[in-house]
Motif scaffolding. Structure first.
Motif, PDB file in Angstrom:
ATOM      1  N   GLU A 131      39.584 -25.414 -13.923  1.00  0.00           N
ATOM      2  CA  GLU A 131      39.466 -24.280 -12.995  1.00  0.00           C
ATOM      3  C   GLU A 131      40.213 -23.173 -13.972  1.00  0.00           C
ATOM      4  OE1 GLU A 131      40.501 -21.987  -8.795  1.00  0.00           O
ATOM      5  OE2 GLU A 131      40.664 -24.174  -8.946  1.00  0.00           O
ATOM      6  N   GLU A 136      33.615 -26.936 -16.567  1.00  0.00           N
ATOM      7  CA  GLU A 136      32.916 -27.779 -15.435  1.00  0.00           C
ATOM      8  C   GLU A 136      32.781 -29.395 -16.180  1.00  0.00           C
ATOM      9  OE1 GLU A 136      29.613 -26.336 -13.955  1.00  0.00           O
ATOM     10  OE2 GLU A 136      30.274 -24.223 -13.735  1.00  0.00           O
ATOM     11  N   ASP A 137      32.862 -30.340 -15.154  1.00  0.00           N
ATOM     12  CA  ASP A 137      32.474 -31.724 -15.593  1.00  0.00           C
ATOM     13  C   ASP A 137      31.358 -31.780 -16.450  1.00  0.00           C
ATOM     14  OD1 ASP A 137      33.437 -34.403 -15.637  1.00  0.00           O
ATOM     15  OD2 ASP A 137      31.850 -34.605 -14.154  1.00  0.00           O
ATOM     16  N   GLN A 139      30.640 -30.287 -19.159  1.00  0.00           N
ATOM     17  CA  GLN A 139      30.033 -29.219 -19.827  1.00  0.00           C
ATOM     18  C   GLN A 139      30.483 -29.516 -21.300  1.00  0.00           C
ATOM     19  OE1 GLN A 139      32.457 -25.807 -18.781  1.00  0.00           O
ATOM     20  NE2 GLN A 139      31.580 -24.575 -20.728  1.00  0.00           N
TER      21      GLN A 139
END
Length: 191
Positions: A131, A136-137, A139
């Motif tokens: 964050e 993001e996971d 990415q």
């Protein structure tokens, strides 16, 4: 804000199931911790096995703990080629249809019909780290590494997000040598 990440070199290593561990070292055997690794709960063990391919072997490869649901051997592409093993570039855990080898321990041997990979370069991040950096996971990002005479940008770095992780980027020994990476080196995420 500069998005910095610790860059760690992940040398060749093996992950085993409890069943394979007992074949290699004996019934009821448990891994003994040599040292903790940067990822919480992960450790390098004192146990070593031979990894054998069609053209050669590495006689003493470290087993990382704890035991896992599947056996996995992580080699650099240079390592894999030198012992005659196919090691597709994959995320850790994605072993279906990957390379084959034999593991030999003091008590027995295990033939792996799959499980040999070259780990895709990746960043471990907690949800908080992700964050903070706007990641993001799963990415795919690039990471710039500045070194004396060997600075470079690694593309195709996958971000893996989990509360079980600690923020760090993992590259293999081929990649580390290409960047002249040293312990404690930081990279900059270019998302």
């Amino acid at each position: 804000m500069k998005k910095e990440v610790l860059v760690e070199t992940s040398a060749r290593h093996v992950h085993v199931t409890q069943e394979a561990l007992e074949i290699l070292f004996g019934e009821g055997y448990e891994l003994t911790k040599k040292k903790d690794l940067s990822q919480p709960g992960q450790f390098a063990s004192n146990e070593r096995v031979a990894v054998i391919g069609s053209k050669g072997q590495f006689p003493a490869v470290s087993i990382l703990g704890p035991v896992r649901p599947d056996c996995q051997v992580e080699l650099s592409l240079t390592d894999a080629r030198s012992i005659g093993v196919d090691a597709p570039i994959r995320e850790s855990g994605d072993v279906a249809g990957s390379g084959a080898c034999k593991l030999v321990g003091p008590n027995g041997e295990v033939e792996l019909s799959q499980g040999v990979i070259t780990a895709q370069r990746h960043i471990h991040a907690t949800p908080e780290d992700a964050e903070k950096y706007g990641l993001e996971d799963k990415q795919i990002v690039s990471v710039k590494i500045d070194s004396d005479g060997r600075s470079l940008i690694f593309d195709d770095v996958i971000v893996r997000v989990s509360p079980k992780y600690a923020l760090a980027m993992h590259i293999d020994t081929d990649e580390s040598n290409a960047a002249c990476a040293k312990p404690g080196m930081m990279g900059e995420i270019l998302a």
